[in-house]
Design an enzyme around this catalytic site. Structure first.
Site, short mmCIF file in Angstrom:
data_model
loop_
_atom_site.label_atom_id
_atom_site.label_comp_id
_atom_site.label_asym_id
_atom_site.label_seq_id
_atom_site.Cartn_x
_atom_site.Cartn_y
_atom_site.Cartn_z
N LYS A 1 1.00 -1.14 0.06
CA LYS A 1 0.05 -0.08 -0.05
C LYS A 1 1.04 1.27 -0.06
CE LYS A 1 -1.01 2.65 2.80
NZ LYS A 1 -0.69 4.12 3.58
N THR B 1 5.72 6.52 3.19
CA THR B 1 4.63 5.98 3.77
C THR B 1 4.19 4.65 2.89
OG1 THR B 1 3.56 7.74 4.67
CG2 THR B 1 1.98 5.89 4.58
#
Lengths: 382, 382
Positions: free
Chosen positions: B167, B178
């Protein structure tokens, strides 16, 4: 704004910009100018930067600087080098300077298009005729995507002055991004002193501005002294730093598409390097910039930007304030989110960070990242 | 997608996300898993990262990984550490693992909000019940601003498999932004081999993706091997690299607000470091990203990004191609601007740079920067 004693200035429209706005500026002194230079760290350097650096290395004084906007004359191979030499040659001839090397050049604008040297050459005699004391038309002529001219002046106790003019709006990032800054003074300081002082000032001002994280091949910050008036060196250094920091702030404020100036003040640094790096990292973060644009007191992004800079020693005591409101000290602090969001709806947002590691401080300036920035840069040439 | 032999997987909705989308995932093996880990270089590390690193340092195998989305549990001070331990404890209890340390955790989402540990604890028994071979619901449950799940699989000659799930959409930048990536294999490789191989693969895949230049406290790329099937180590390494590079590409493709995948291929590097750095610098440049968004063949920004990376040895022979069209070789090359602009109007734009300094190559992936990116990040929490 008036130039310091011993300087003249002028501007003209050569037709380099398709907009028809003025695009050629000239600074001249009848005296040999002591000078100092800082320039881009990008390995792709425009010929104007390389040529000025070569002159700088000789330690010789100069007498003139010509600036064009609308064309960076960068990425043009050998042709760009010759065109830049022709530019300097035309200036030296127009001013009847003893040597071509007494004229510096600076270019800003689109990369990879040939400099229209004939347009410039035609305009130089007129430009030389118009030399006078007023800086305003010059400050306009060096702009590209800037929305307003950027000028700052300071006067020392004995009457000596420091006058700074800058441009810069996009491709702005620490370490000399697309930015030109010219600072003139009539204070009498040795070239040795000027050259020792300048890197320290640039480090605390122009190198602490970030609009978009991109650096340019054309950046220069030049300091010129006509040495006509006596001045206290310490007072001069302080005035110079104040002028340059205000110019840096004006550049951030006028960042492409910006609606809000972001001022980052970092304290408690182990040393100045650490404080400056932390401040820069926050001012340069796209996520901080978009959060401020959204009036979102999202301090997690500020904390993360500090972490990315490597400037974390004492996480348990690290503090963050937004518009004066404490939001984090080693852990989240309670605050009224709606009220703080309203406080962020301002033309300037101040972010304060205490690294809790020492006494050093550092400031950086940035601006919010907006849809307008994307529009400006997606459509810049087309 | 089916998990490799020796793994089970599941997902659930604990209510951490206000959207009501699934937000809890679990990977489990009845076998002690050999594993390798790469994680964020941001000095602000989420407790899940710090705890997993501590376990990693012991060299001990693990048996489970639980992931929540919707809350990063970062910037929460000591409370965050305790909540993360409770998270791992609930997982170990639900799976009846011998030790709490046999369970890893990963969190992604908003920074600075307390992890709703009770919601998670309630959901763990159900989650453990649902363990099975299918990866699809897990791949959905770990998403935040991602618009689609990211899964890639490869099968080796003898039937061993490599399955990767990732992700990442914003706060994406080289050096573990991230992003969460979990790669499972049933191939039988020693933990020593896995741990030697993993940093090299991560360096050429996940660390070469840039969406916005921001790095996160929560990033992890984890590799797990159940060691149930024999595999040729070289074939395994190649399959692993291919899986991770495809995941990296999917992350860039799904960058917040992105409409175009930017693939940067750099050749002629003095060494791999130089080629990777040049590729990364181009993929990370806001000005390159906005130019591609505007379908503007503005190679000056590409050249400038190479210069900013420090990867310029032979400027006179440096070449740039856009969608296969040569646009620069030491100087601007002529090309049909309108036609090239139309060629840039594609779902993937390929930028090729030849540094003319050696034989090394490097790839990086980015995406265009759009007004939608600004909108997503200005409005993320409010």
């Amino acid at each position: 704004m008036k130039m310091p004693v011993g300087f003249e200035i002028a501007a003209a429209t050569a037709g380099i910009k398709s907009s028809g706005r003025s695009d050629l500026g000239l600074i001249y002194s009848p005296f040999p100018l002591a000078w100092a230079m800082a320039s881009t760290e990008n390995l792709i350097k425009a010929p104007c930067v390389s040529r000025n650096r070569a002159r700088y290395a000789t330690g010789q004084p100069i007498q003139a600087l010509a600036v064009n906007s609308g064309n960076a004359n960068a990425g043009n191979g050998d042709q760009g080098i010759w065109d830049n030499e022709d530019f300097a040659g035309a200036v030296a001839a127009g001013l009847a300077l003893p040597k071509v090397q007494d004229a510096l050049t600076a270019s800003t604008g689109v990369i990879g298009k040939r400099l229209p040297i004939e347009l410039i050459r035609e305009q130089i005699p007129d430009l030389a005729q118009q030399l006078g004391p007023d800086t305003n038309t010059f400050a306009e002529a060096i702009l590209t995507t800037d929305t307003r001219p950027k000028q700052v002046a300071a006067t020392l106790r004995n009457g000596a002055r420091v006058v700074g003019i800058a441009k810069g709006s996009g491709m702005i990032h620490p370490n000399m991004a697309t930015m030109l800054a010219f600072v003139m003074t009539d204070a009498s300081l040795s070239q040795e002193n000027l050259r020792r002082l300048w890197p320290r000032i640039v480090r605390r001002s122009f190198n602490q501005v970030s609009v978009d994280g991109d650096t340019s091949p054309n950046d220069m910050a030049l300091l010129f002294a006509s040495r006509q008036l006596n001045a206290d060196p310490m007072e001069f250094a302080e005035a110079l730093e104040a002028v340059c920091q205000k110019l840096a702030q004006k550049i951030a404020q006028d960042g492409e598409g910006a609606t809000t100036l972001i001022t980052v003040r970092v304290g408690g640094g182990r040393d100045e390097d650490q404080a400056l790096a932390a401040a820069r990292s926050i001012a340069a973060s796209n996520l901080v910039k978009t959060a401020i644009h959204g009036r979102d007191p999202n301090w997690g992004r500020i904390l993360t930007a500090v972490g990315a800079s490597g400037a974390v020693s004492d996480l348990a005591n690290l503090q963050i304030r937004l518009q004066g409101q404490a939001v984090y000290k080693g852990k989240p602090l309670p605050f009224k989110e709606v009220m703080l969001s309203e406080m962020l709806n301002a033309s300037e947002v101040v972010i304060e960070v205490d690294l809790a590691a020492g006494e050093a401080t550092g400031i950086a300036w940035g601006c919010d990242l907006t849809a307008e920035y994307v529009k400006i840069n997606a459509d810049y040439r087309t």
